[in-house]
Motif scaffolding. Structure first.
Motif, mmCIF file in Angstrom:
data_model
loop_
_atom_site.group_PDB
_atom_site.id
_atom_site.type_symbol
_atom_site.label_atom_id
_atom_site.label_comp_id
_atom_site.label_asym_id
_atom_site.label_seq_id
_atom_site.Cartn_x
_atom_site.Cartn_y
_atom_site.Cartn_z
ATOM 1 N N CYS A 48 35.593 29.011 38.359
ATOM 2 C CA CYS A 48 36.542 27.911 38.216
ATOM 3 C C CYS A 48 36.071 26.715 39.041
ATOM 4 N N SER A 49 36.217 25.531 38.464
ATOM 5 C CA SER A 49 35.749 24.313 39.122
ATOM 6 C C SER A 49 36.673 23.869 40.254
ATOM 7 N N HIS A 50 37.794 24.531 40.434
ATOM 8 C CA HIS A 50 38.701 24.140 41.514
ATOM 9 C C HIS A 50 38.296 24.825 42.819
ATOM 10 N N GLU A 51 38.594 26.117 42.950
ATOM 11 C CA GLU A 51 38.208 26.815 44.185
ATOM 12 C C GLU A 51 37.521 28.145 43.895
ATOM 13 N N LEU A 52 36.740 28.144 42.811
ATOM 14 C CA LEU A 52 35.733 29.175 42.573
ATOM 15 C C LEU A 52 36.273 30.549 42.204
ATOM 16 N N ALA A 53 37.490 30.640 41.697
ATOM 17 C CA ALA A 53 37.976 31.930 41.205
ATOM 18 C C ALA A 53 37.192 32.344 39.956
ATOM 19 N N SER A 54 37.295 33.618 39.623
ATOM 20 C CA SER A 54 36.572 34.167 38.476
ATOM 21 C C SER A 54 37.412 34.028 37.209
ATOM 22 N N LEU A 55 36.959 33.179 36.288
ATOM 23 C CA LEU A 55 37.738 32.945 35.065
ATOM 24 C C LEU A 55 37.791 34.186 34.175
ATOM 25 N N SER A 56 36.841 35.108 34.340
ATOM 26 C CA SER A 56 36.899 36.336 33.529
ATOM 27 C C SER A 56 38.122 37.170 33.878
ATOM 28 N N GLU A 57 38.774 36.866 34.997
ATOM 29 C CA GLU A 57 39.987 37.586 35.402
ATOM 30 C C GLU A 57 41.248 36.802 35.045
ATOM 31 N N GLY A 58 41.080 35.723 34.290
ATOM 32 C CA GLY A 58 42.216 34.869 33.974
ATOM 33 C C GLY A 58 43.035 35.362 32.797
ATOM 34 N N TRP A 59 44.103 34.618 32.496
ATOM 35 C CA TRP A 59 44.974 34.896 31.354
ATOM 36 C C TRP A 59 44.451 34.120 30.166
#
Ligand code: FES
Length: 112
Positions: A48-59
């Motif tokens: 994620c371009s905000h604070e680097l979370a993993s988008l593969s874990e997103g909704w």
């Protein structure tokens, strides 16, 4: 010519979910999140371009992924940011289906 990289098989990714495809496989700068949404497949840079979370874990819903950390939203088709707190797009990669194989064609701008 950019390589087509076998990243998964049909059936590996349930509808509305994603898998993480490591950059060691794709040769890209970032790992890639490979999503299924209603029988279509999409690939974005995973971070994620905000604070680097993993988008593969997103909704995942209706062509959009929502970041798991602060709910920033991105278009699955082109990685455009759709809502704050994220304010920068993430790179999208091309996905092709060939028989049972789901192939990623890495975005040339994101090759390591
Ligand atoms: S880390 Fe993704 S919105 Fe904050």
């Amino acid at each position: 010519m950019v390589e087509r990289i076998p990243a998964a098989k049909l059936g590996d990714i349930p509808d509305g979910e994603a898998i993480l495809v490591p950059r060691s496989l794709t040769g890209t700068i970032d790992d890639i999140a490979l999503f299924q949404d209603g029988g279509e497949y999409f690939a974005l840079d995973n971070t994620c371009s905000h604070e680097l979370a993993s988008l593969s874990e997103g909704w995942i819903e209706d062509g959009v992924v929502e970041c798991p950390l602060h709910t920033g939203r991105f278009c699955l088709r082109d990685g455009k940011v759709l809502s704050a707190p994220a304010d920068t797009d993430v790179a999208a990669h091309t996905v092709e289906v060939d028989g049972d194989d789901i192939l990623i064609v890495p975005n040339p701008e994101r090759l390591a």
